[in-house]
Scaffold this motif. Sequence first.
Motif, PDB file in Angstrom:
ATOM      1  N   PRO A  32       0.842  -1.197   0.000  1.00  0.00           N
ATOM      2  CA  PRO A  32       0.000   0.000   0.000  1.00  0.00           C
ATOM      3  C   PRO A  32       0.881   1.253   0.000  1.00  0.00           C
ATOM      4  N   SER A  68      -3.341   6.689  -4.789  1.00  0.00           N
ATOM      5  CA  SER A  68      -2.848   5.566  -3.994  1.00  0.00           C
ATOM      6  C   SER A  68      -2.801   4.326  -4.862  1.00  0.00           C
ATOM      7  N   GLU A  71      -3.452  -1.533  -3.629  1.00  0.00           N
ATOM      8  CA  GLU A  71      -3.343  -2.150  -2.308  1.00  0.00           C
ATOM      9  C   GLU A  71      -3.801  -1.183  -1.208  1.00  0.00           C
ATOM     10  N   ALA A  72      -3.487   0.112  -1.368  1.00  0.00           N
ATOM     11  CA  ALA A  72      -3.951   1.107  -0.408  1.00  0.00           C
ATOM     12  C   ALA A  72      -5.447   1.351  -0.557  1.00  0.00           C
ATOM     13  N   ALA A  90      -4.821   3.338   7.152  1.00  0.00           N
ATOM     14  CA  ALA A  90      -3.662   2.561   6.687  1.00  0.00           C
ATOM     15  C   ALA A  90      -2.379   3.152   7.257  1.00  0.00           C
ATOM     16  N   ALA A  93       0.990   2.235   5.574  1.00  0.00           N
ATOM     17  CA  ALA A  93       1.194   2.503   4.150  1.00  0.00           C
ATOM     18  C   ALA A  93       2.424   3.383   3.951  1.00  0.00           C
TER      19      ALA A  93
END
Length: 386
Positions: A32, A68, A71-72, A90, A93
């Motif tokens: 992320p 982003s 994954e984020a 997150a 991240a």
Amino acid sequence: MTLDTRRIAHLDMDAFYASVELLRYPELRGQPVVIGGGRDAIPETLADGSRRFRRLRDYAGRGVVTTSTYEARALGVFSAMGMMKAAQLAPDAILLPTDFDSYRHYSRLFKAAIATFTLQIENRGIDEIYIDVTDLPGDARDIGARMKQAVREATGLTCSICIAPNKLLAKIGSELDKPDGLTLLTMDDLERRIWPLPARKVNGIGPKASEKLAALGFHTVGDLAAADLGVLQTHFGRSYAAWLAQIAQGHDDRPVVVSSEPKSMSRETTFERDLHPRHDRAVLSAAFTGLCVRVAEDLARKGYLGRTVGIKLRFDDFRTVTRDLTIPAPTADATAIRRAATECLKRITLDRKLRLLGVRVSALTDEKHVDVPEPVQAELPFDHDA
């Protein structure tokens, strides 16, 4: 050619800014990653050549997420979200700064790759374009596959493409199979692939309209397709209701506009902390001058002059104020822009701290056809204590 026989492609680069950063930092693939930090988010190169990255939990400020990685996004972090909220969702991240020079470079590369197929291209921003592929030989799937390959070879990046009968469906379709998608839509796909989508997926139905539609029981594009036109007219007016009914049936006769003139150019900045017009006058003055310089550089680079200069202020209570001034002769000079912006600023009562500052130049003209007078220097109201 009829509207029914057109083939319009919409090409959208996948998580564009983040993907460009992953070319630079390949060790971050699969993680992320959030783009939007300032200079303090630049990775640190260690003695052994490895890199140490900032984590989102370390961020402090009021910036917003520029983009982003997927994954984020799976953790709930999306563009335009406040950084502090993103850090709650997150915290682990990776945080990276934005690098717009690099993004513009890769934007030029992918557009040049598509221009080898056709010049029937409508530029819609740094990471997306429409392409009229009606007259290109071959079937739609082959055309889309070859364009995707050309973009990958030119940039090392993936894109998603939809080819459809019109811009409306092509725009919606390019989101359906992301990332690295190739989607083909016809009018026969309307009921199966478009009608089940939330109404907000249609470009032109904003958050407020979406909320209003939902309150009336219209949640999907299919709900709109089945809606009574009279009900839509009662709540949205005749013209917008007619548009809603039209797009719900997949109709859109807009052409691909190959050459479009910009209406304005602007720059703005949100401060890390609220700035006082008097106590922080040096910081504000430098920021204001910098915005004028960057707008002037944008105008010069693209070959335009402008006659209307505007400013935008957002105070610490989130109240936003704009002012505009039309000057006698068009300009692309930073000093002249700053002078006009100063006159705009004098028409605003600076009685609160400032959160955001912006400068805009509009009423643009091609510089080749204009004689430009010599500019005059001016001072900002917060240049001095008086």
